[in-house]
Design a protein around this motif. Sequence first.
Motif, PDB file in Angstrom:
ATOM      1  N   UNK A  89      92.022  38.692  11.561  1.00 32.78           N
ATOM      2  CA  UNK A  89      91.391  37.719  12.435  1.00 32.78           C
ATOM      3  C   UNK A  89      90.042  37.209  11.960  1.00 32.78           C
ATOM      4  N   UNK A  90      89.659  37.542  10.738  1.00 29.85           N
ATOM      5  CA  UNK A  90      88.386  37.025  10.233  1.00 29.85           C
ATOM      6  C   UNK A  90      88.528  35.530   9.949  1.00 29.85           C
ATOM      7  N   UNK A  91      87.406  34.853   9.821  1.00 31.41           N
ATOM      8  CA  UNK A  91      87.473  33.417   9.511  1.00 31.41           C
ATOM      9  C   UNK A  91      87.139  33.130   8.052  1.00 31.41           C
ATOM     10  N   UNK A  92      86.971  34.192   7.259  1.00 26.35           N
ATOM     11  CA  UNK A  92      86.591  33.972   5.867  1.00 26.35           C
ATOM     12  C   UNK A  92      87.758  34.111   4.890  1.00 26.35           C
ATOM     13  N   UNK A  93      88.832  34.751   5.295  1.00 27.79           N
ATOM     14  CA  UNK A  93      89.932  35.004   4.373  1.00 27.79           C
ATOM     15  C   UNK A  93      90.704  33.723   4.058  1.00 27.79           C
ATOM     16  N   UNK A  94      90.837  33.435   2.764  1.00 23.94           N
ATOM     17  CA  UNK A  94      91.664  32.292   2.370  1.00 23.94           C
ATOM     18  C   UNK A  94      93.088  32.552   2.859  1.00 23.94           C
ATOM     19  N   UNK A  95      93.739  31.552   3.400  1.00 25.12           N
ATOM     20  CA  UNK A  95      93.536  30.117   3.242  1.00 25.12           C
ATOM     21  C   UNK A  95      92.551  29.473   4.220  1.00 25.12           C
ATOM     22  N   UNK A  96      91.904  30.236   5.078  1.00 24.59           N
ATOM     23  CA  UNK A  96      90.886  29.643   5.952  1.00 24.59           C
ATOM     24  C   UNK A  96      89.683  29.220   5.112  1.00 24.59           C
ATOM     25  N   UNK A  97      88.947  28.226   5.564  1.00 17.58           N
ATOM     26  CA  UNK A  97      87.828  27.710   4.769  1.00 17.58           C
ATOM     27  C   UNK A  97      86.490  28.400   5.019  1.00 17.58           C
ATOM     28  N   UNK A  98      86.477  29.547   5.661  1.00 17.33           N
ATOM     29  CA  UNK A  98      85.229  30.198   6.060  1.00 17.33           C
ATOM     30  C   UNK A  98      84.226  30.416   4.942  1.00 17.33           C
ATOM     31  N   UNK A  99      84.692  30.890   3.791  1.00 16.00           N
ATOM     32  CA  UNK A  99      83.753  31.116   2.681  1.00 16.00           C
ATOM     33  C   UNK A  99      83.148  29.808   2.194  1.00 16.00           C
ATOM     34  N   UNK A 100      83.953  28.755   2.159  1.00 20.36           N
ATOM     35  CA  UNK A 100      83.465  27.447   1.715  1.00 20.36           C
ATOM     36  C   UNK A 100      82.445  26.889   2.715  1.00 20.36           C
TER      37      UNK A 100
END
Length: 185
Positions: A89-100
């Motif tokens: 449920x994190x928002x940083x793990x790809x394919x989510x754009x959290x790190x970007x």
Amino acid sequence: MGVIEAVFIDRDGTIGGVEDKVIYPNEMIIFPEVEESIKRLKEKGLLILSFTNQPGISRGEANRDDFEVELKSIGFDRIYLCPHEHNTGCNCRKPLPGMLLQAANENDLDLRKCVVIGDRWTDLVSAQEAGCIKILVQTGAGKKDLKKYEDGQYFGKYREAYPDYMATNIKDAAQCFLNHCKEPS
């Protein structure tokens, strides 16, 4: 391609390693062209950022600091790393754009003027979601993931995330900036 502010580069399969195996720091064999390619991009004034999923950290198999030391030693300016397991449920793990998005906020970047280089479709989806330019390298899982796309195995946002450019390897991707990339055929 226009003015580029930063380049985000995936780790496993893009700068070293093999297709489907995560290799931890001190074991990773970096592809021979990586350091020179990063150096050439930096000479153009580009910010070079790593963005990588590393769930082995949350499992206690690896140490975040070791990844940072490894990646900075080959030329990365900043490291963006998701240490979480799949489906946490994190928002940083790809394919989510959290790190970007985090990198854009911390470095005052316009993500439409940033490039993502990766070997997996999750890299491309993350880039698509953030509005970045997408380059798929044919190292690591690149050829396999392109074949999956061509065989119609991707749907929804995965289907929409076709690369803007394709490259044989990181050197070819870096050269793309220096020679103004050609559209994929």
